[in-house]
Scaffold this motif. Structure first.
Motif, PDB file in Angstrom:
ATOM      1  N   UNK A 165      35.908  37.496  32.336  1.00 30.12           N
ATOM      2  CA  UNK A 165      35.494  37.319  33.731  1.00 30.12           C
ATOM      3  C   UNK A 165      35.530  35.841  34.119  1.00 30.12           C
ATOM      4  N   UNK A 166      35.011  34.983  33.274  1.00 28.76           N
ATOM      5  CA  UNK A 166      35.039  33.548  33.552  1.00 28.76           C
ATOM      6  C   UNK A 166      36.476  33.053  33.689  1.00 28.76           C
ATOM      7  N   UNK A 167      37.332  33.494  32.772  1.00 24.06           N
ATOM      8  CA  UNK A 167      38.730  33.043  32.794  1.00 24.06           C
ATOM      9  C   UNK A 167      39.468  33.538  34.023  1.00 24.06           C
ATOM     10  N   UNK A 168      39.139  34.736  34.478  1.00 24.30           N
ATOM     11  CA  UNK A 168      39.839  35.305  35.635  1.00 24.30           C
ATOM     12  C   UNK A 168      39.340  34.730  36.952  1.00 24.30           C
ATOM     13  N   UNK A 169      38.046  34.422  37.019  1.00 19.12           N
ATOM     14  CA  UNK A 169      37.448  34.020  38.294  1.00 19.12           C
ATOM     15  C   UNK A 169      37.509  32.524  38.564  1.00 19.12           C
ATOM     16  N   UNK A 170      37.704  31.727  37.537  1.00 16.13           N
ATOM     17  CA  UNK A 170      37.615  30.278  37.709  1.00 16.13           C
ATOM     18  C   UNK A 170      38.975  29.615  37.522  1.00 16.13           C
ATOM     19  N   UNK A 171      39.255  28.536  38.269  1.00 17.16           N
ATOM     20  CA  UNK A 171      40.513  27.797  38.107  1.00 17.16           C
ATOM     21  C   UNK A 171      40.623  27.203  36.705  1.00 17.16           C
ATOM     22  N   UNK A 172      41.853  27.017  36.262  1.00 11.80           N
ATOM     23  CA  UNK A 172      42.081  26.483  34.921  1.00 11.80           C
ATOM     24  C   UNK A 172      41.451  25.112  34.721  1.00 11.80           C
TER      25      UNK A 172
END
Length: 456
Positions: A165-172
């Motif tokens: 979820x963190x990886x999908x929702x937040x910019x790299x």
């Protein structure tokens, strides 16, 4: 413009954070000794408007409740965490204004605990940092087995989902700022490096590279013993920790120290292991102030047993007190500063034992009355061990001294600190001991016979 200051709590392998703008700031996962947090805010010239807990901590007692009281800040705690005090109950998606154009958004990230919540710092609506607590760490994740053994697999699966979820929702480019992972036993494995981003974690973190079944199987298989004092941290945090008292303890004289040892209390010498080996109060234990004193002393001492501290200086004593209050050892029973000659009664002499290297061990290897004792963790031993050695992880040793065979005990760890603790325990028990103060890599160079894998 925003700022983020890191407050290192190196003895526990954790970090706290002060983040804000020109006028106000938020504190994330503060340590129990809040004076350093207040000093950091004063240096920035900001008011603490919010104090945030990502979860009820299992590895240390928080200073959050006291910090909120002292500063008048709102105390943000996940709504699902059961606590006995007033707080702002945080739900997934809640947003809090920190400063002009600076907000904090809550993201439910269960796994380390069922109620774990990460917080995203947003500037003008764009994510710039994520305070991930015990969720997504540097190259790993927080342990899922600290709440209840029956929940471990379920929470491990939740960790995988939360990381995604963190990886999908937040910019790299979003900075990932965890609380655990810098030597903390709350981390499921050793984190590498000091800083990371969502993009870097996508390329390196097992939680983001493996499918859920493979990730969970590997994560659960790699879990090691939980420090025993963890059982007391969560309840203390849920109840609401007492205010810290860091005033100097009562002074212990030589007779008092002897009486405390005779009563079975723990007398802990904080000096470095070289000085301790050369001379110490017979029956005392060596936990170096410069080592992980809070973790190992709290892990090994029977909970609630009185502890007397012996230090070479008032400064060393004060630093140790600060470390120990973080894990609930609030007040030493007594303390003394100076050197062993002032801690023993007239007519007595300090005790001592030998220190050695792995080369010395190799030279004495054929002696018939020699026992090699390995006090490293299971995972360390699995990577190689001295053939014929006895294995007792340091945190088990004080309860299992009777299992060590007769003979002179040459005790080693990976670098020397834990071997010194073990040597002091053995010496106090009347065993003849040699502390191997050397890096384990030197064992092969010394010609000692090593096994390449676990011995079961």
């Amino acid at each position: 413009m925003f700022f983020i200051d890191t407050i290192e709590v190196t003895g526990l392998g954790n970090r706290s954070y002060l983040a804000g703008g020109a006028c106000t700031a938020v504190v994330v996962d503060p340590p129990r000794d809040i004076d350093q947090v207040i000093a950091a805010a004063a240096r920035r010239g900001v008011r603490v408007s919010h104090v945030v807990e990502t979860h009820l901590h299992n590895d240390y007692i928080t200073g959050g409740l006291e910090l909120a009281r002292v500063t008048g800040a709102r105390y943000l705690v996940p709504a699902a965490a059961r606590v006995a005090f007033e707080r702002t109950a945080v739900e997934d998606g809640d947003t809090f204004a920190v400063d002009a154009d600076l907000d904090l958004r809550a993201m439910a990230t269960p796994g380390h605990t069922p109620h774990h919540t990460s917080y995203v710092l947003e500037e003008a609506g764009s994510a710039v940092a994520a305070f991930t607590g015990g969720s997504l760490l540097i190259g790993t994740v927080g342990r899922p087995d600290l709440v209840e053994p029956r929940l471990t697999e379920r929470l491990a699966r939740a960790q995988h989902a939360s990381a995604h979820r963190l990886a999908a929702d937040l910019p790299d480019a979003t900075a990932v700022l965890p609380t655990h992972g810098f030597g903390s036993f709350c981390s499921s494995s050793q984190a590498e490096g000091d800083g990371t981003t969502i993009g870097k974690e996508k390329a390196a973190n097992d939680a983001l590279l493996k499918d859920v079944d493979g990730f969970v199987a590997d994560l659960v298989a790699g879990l090691e013993d939980v420090p025993e004092y963890y059982a007391h941290m969560g309840p203390a945090n849920a109840k609401g920790p007492e205010q810290v008292d860091l005033t100097p303890p009562a002074v212990a004289g030589a007779d008092d120290i002897a009486d405390r040892l005779a009563a079975g209390e723990w007398v802990v010498d904080l000096r470095n292991r070289v000085a301790f080996a050369q001379g110490h109060v017979a029956g005392s234990f060596n936990f170096e102030a410069e080592g992980k004193i809070a973790t190992y002393l709290a892990w090994m001492v029977p909970w609630g047993k009185p502890v007397t501290l012996l230090a070479e200086s008032a400064e060393q004593l004060a630093a140790a007190q600060r470390e120990l209050v973080r894990v609930g050892i609030d007040r030493p029973a007594a303390a003394a500063t100076g050197e062993p000659t002032s801690w023993i009664r007239t007519g007595e002499t300090p005790a001592s034992f030998l220190r050695a290297t792995f080369a010395d061990l190799a030279a004495h290897r054929q002696a018939g009355n020699l026992v090699v004792l390995d006090v490293r963790r299971e995972s360390e031993r699995a990577e190689g061990f001295i053939e014929g050695s006895v294995h007792l992880p340091i945190h088990h040793l004080h309860q299992r001294l009777g299992e060590i065979p007769d003979g002179i005990v040459w005790v080693h760890c990976a670098g020397g600190m834990r071997a010194a603790i073990a040597a002091s325990l053995l010496d106090a028990a009347g065993r003849e001991v040699v502390a191997v103060d050397d890096a384990f890599d030197a064992a092969r160079d010394a010609g000692l016979p090593l096994s390449a894998g676990a011995d079961g």
